[in-house]
Design a protein around this motif. Structure first.
Motif, short mmCIF file in Angstrom:
data_model
loop_
_atom_site.label_atom_id
_atom_site.label_comp_id
_atom_site.label_asym_id
_atom_site.label_seq_id
_atom_site.Cartn_x
_atom_site.Cartn_y
_atom_site.Cartn_z
N PRO A 13 0.83 -1.21 0.00
CA PRO A 13 0.00 0.00 0.00
C PRO A 13 0.86 1.25 0.00
O PRO A 13 1.91 1.30 0.64
N VAL A 14 0.43 2.26 -0.74
CA VAL A 14 1.08 3.57 -0.72
C VAL A 14 0.00 4.63 -0.59
O VAL A 14 -1.13 4.45 -1.07
N THR A 15 0.32 5.75 0.04
CA THR A 15 -0.66 6.81 0.24
C THR A 15 -0.52 7.93 -0.79
O THR A 15 -1.37 8.80 -0.86
N ASP A 16 0.54 7.88 -1.60
CA ASP A 16 0.77 8.91 -2.62
C ASP A 16 1.41 8.23 -3.82
O ASP A 16 2.58 7.87 -3.78
N LEU A 17 0.64 8.03 -4.88
CA LEU A 17 1.11 7.31 -6.05
C LEU A 17 2.23 8.05 -6.77
O LEU A 17 3.17 7.43 -7.27
N GLU A 18 2.17 9.38 -6.82
CA GLU A 18 3.23 10.14 -7.48
C GLU A 18 4.53 10.09 -6.69
O GLU A 18 5.62 10.01 -7.27
N ALA A 19 4.44 10.11 -5.37
CA ALA A 19 5.64 9.96 -4.55
C ALA A 19 6.24 8.57 -4.75
O ALA A 19 7.47 8.41 -4.82
N ALA A 20 5.38 7.55 -4.86
CA ALA A 20 5.85 6.19 -5.14
C ALA A 20 6.51 6.13 -6.51
O ALA A 20 7.56 5.50 -6.68
N ARG A 21 5.92 6.80 -7.49
CA ARG A 21 6.48 6.83 -8.85
C ARG A 21 7.89 7.45 -8.83
O ARG A 21 8.82 6.94 -9.44
N THR A 22 8.05 8.53 -8.11
CA THR A 22 9.36 9.17 -8.02
C THR A 22 10.35 8.26 -7.29
O THR A 22 11.47 8.06 -7.76
N TYR A 24 10.26 4.81 -6.48
CA TYR A 24 10.59 3.53 -7.09
C TYR A 24 11.14 3.68 -8.51
O TYR A 24 12.01 2.92 -8.92
N GLY A 25 10.64 4.67 -9.24
CA GLY A 25 11.10 4.87 -10.61
C GLY A 25 12.40 5.66 -10.68
O GLY A 25 13.40 5.16 -11.18
N ALA A 26 12.40 6.90 -10.17
CA ALA A 26 13.56 7.77 -10.33
C ALA A 26 14.68 7.45 -9.34
O ALA A 26 15.85 7.44 -9.72
N VAL A 27 14.34 7.18 -8.08
CA VAL A 27 15.40 6.96 -7.08
C VAL A 27 15.95 5.54 -7.17
O VAL A 27 17.14 5.34 -7.36
N ILE A 28 15.09 4.53 -7.05
CA ILE A 28 15.57 3.15 -7.08
C ILE A 28 15.89 2.71 -8.50
O ILE A 28 16.78 1.90 -8.72
N GLY A 29 15.18 3.24 -9.48
CA GLY A 29 15.47 2.91 -10.87
C GLY A 29 14.68 1.74 -11.42
O GLY A 29 15.08 1.12 -12.41
N CYS A 30 13.52 1.45 -10.83
CA CYS A 30 12.68 0.36 -11.33
C CYS A 30 11.94 0.81 -12.58
O CYS A 30 11.29 1.86 -12.56
N PRO A 31 12.00 0.02 -13.65
CA PRO A 31 11.18 0.35 -14.82
C PRO A 31 9.70 0.20 -14.49
O PRO A 31 9.28 -0.73 -13.81
N GLU A 32 8.91 1.16 -14.97
CA GLU A 32 7.47 1.15 -14.73
C GLU A 32 6.78 0.30 -15.78
O GLU A 32 7.10 0.36 -16.96
N GLY A 33 5.80 -0.48 -15.35
CA GLY A 33 4.99 -1.29 -16.25
C GLY A 33 3.61 -0.68 -16.40
O GLY A 33 3.47 0.54 -16.50
N ARG A 34 2.59 -1.54 -16.38
CA ARG A 34 1.21 -1.06 -16.47
C ARG A 34 0.87 -0.20 -15.27
O ARG A 34 1.48 -0.34 -14.20
N SER A 35 -0.13 0.66 -15.44
CA SER A 35 -0.56 1.48 -14.31
C SER A 35 -1.98 1.95 -14.54
O SER A 35 -2.52 1.85 -15.64
N SER A 36 -2.57 2.45 -13.46
CA SER A 36 -3.88 3.10 -13.53
C SER A 36 -3.80 4.28 -12.57
O SER A 36 -2.73 4.60 -12.06
N ASP A 37 -4.93 4.89 -12.29
CA ASP A 37 -4.92 5.99 -11.32
C ASP A 37 -4.89 5.46 -9.88
O ASP A 37 -4.84 6.24 -8.94
N ARG A 38 -4.89 4.12 -9.69
CA ARG A 38 -4.87 3.52 -8.35
C ARG A 38 -3.70 2.59 -8.10
O ARG A 38 -3.51 2.15 -6.97
N TRP A 39 -2.92 2.24 -9.11
CA TRP A 39 -1.80 1.32 -8.90
C TRP A 39 -0.75 1.47 -10.00
O TRP A 39 -1.04 1.99 -11.08
N ILE A 40 0.48 1.01 -9.70
CA ILE A 40 1.58 1.00 -10.68
C ILE A 40 2.31 -0.33 -10.53
O ILE A 40 2.68 -0.73 -9.42
N ASP A 41 2.52 -1.01 -11.65
CA ASP A 41 3.38 -2.21 -11.71
C ASP A 41 4.82 -1.76 -11.91
O ASP A 41 5.09 -0.86 -12.73
N TRP A 42 5.74 -2.39 -11.20
CA TRP A 42 7.16 -2.10 -11.32
C TRP A 42 7.93 -3.38 -11.60
O TRP A 42 7.54 -4.45 -11.14
N ASN A 43 9.05 -3.24 -12.30
CA ASN A 43 10.00 -4.34 -12.46
C ASN A 43 11.07 -4.12 -11.39
O ASN A 43 11.96 -3.29 -11.55
#
Length: 141
Positions: A13-22, A24-43
């Motif tokens: 669970p996350v309380t801020d999807l954009e903070a999670a995007r930043t 997991y995506g930008a800081v950790i470097g996980c490629p983003e997969g499918r997403s919606s306005d309620r969830w994001i898949d990560w590699n």
């Protein structure tokens, strides 16, 4: 992805999807997969990891003493090579990540010797990243 190598699926669970995007995506470097306005898949290093938007988290604040440190429970993470571990630690430091347990060599000279670090994502989920110099030591007793 090799079909004979098992992969895990984990959702948190996350309380801020954009903070999670930043994070997991930008800081950790996980490629983003499918997403919606309620969830994001990560590699997450070959594993399917999903961040699900929730109104609030019910985080448990528990710890377990390990090698002189208070390890947050629950937590999740990945095993990396030693080089990838140190590269990620440098990325996290560069992004100003606050460590719960700073990167260090745990169980030095003993079975299961490993590099480890603990940190939290923006929603408070605890992550551990480890690296064994010898992968045969992952389950050493």
């Amino acid at each position: 992805m090799t079909p004979d190598i098992p992969r895990f699926h984990l959702a948190v669970p996350v309380t801020d999807l954009e903070a999670a995007r930043t994070f997991y995506g930008a800081v950790i470097g996980c490629p983003e997969g499918r997403s919606s306005d309620r969830w994001i898949d990560w590699n997450l290093y070959g594993h399917q990891f999903v961040t699900h938007l929730v109104d609030r988290t019910g985080a448990i604040e528990a710890h377990n003493p390990v090698d002189g440190h208070d390890v947050p429970v629950p937590h999740f993470g990945v095993l990396l090579t030693v080089d990838a571990f140190h590269q990620l630690a440098d990325r996290l430091r560069g992004a100003g990540t606050e460590f719960v347990i700073e990167p260090y060599l745990r169980f030095a000279g003993k079975p299961g010797e490993q590099w480890t670090m603990f940190f939290r994502d923006p929603s408070g989920n605890a992550l551990e990243v480890k690296a064994f110099a010898d992968d045969a030591q992952v389950f050493a007793t």
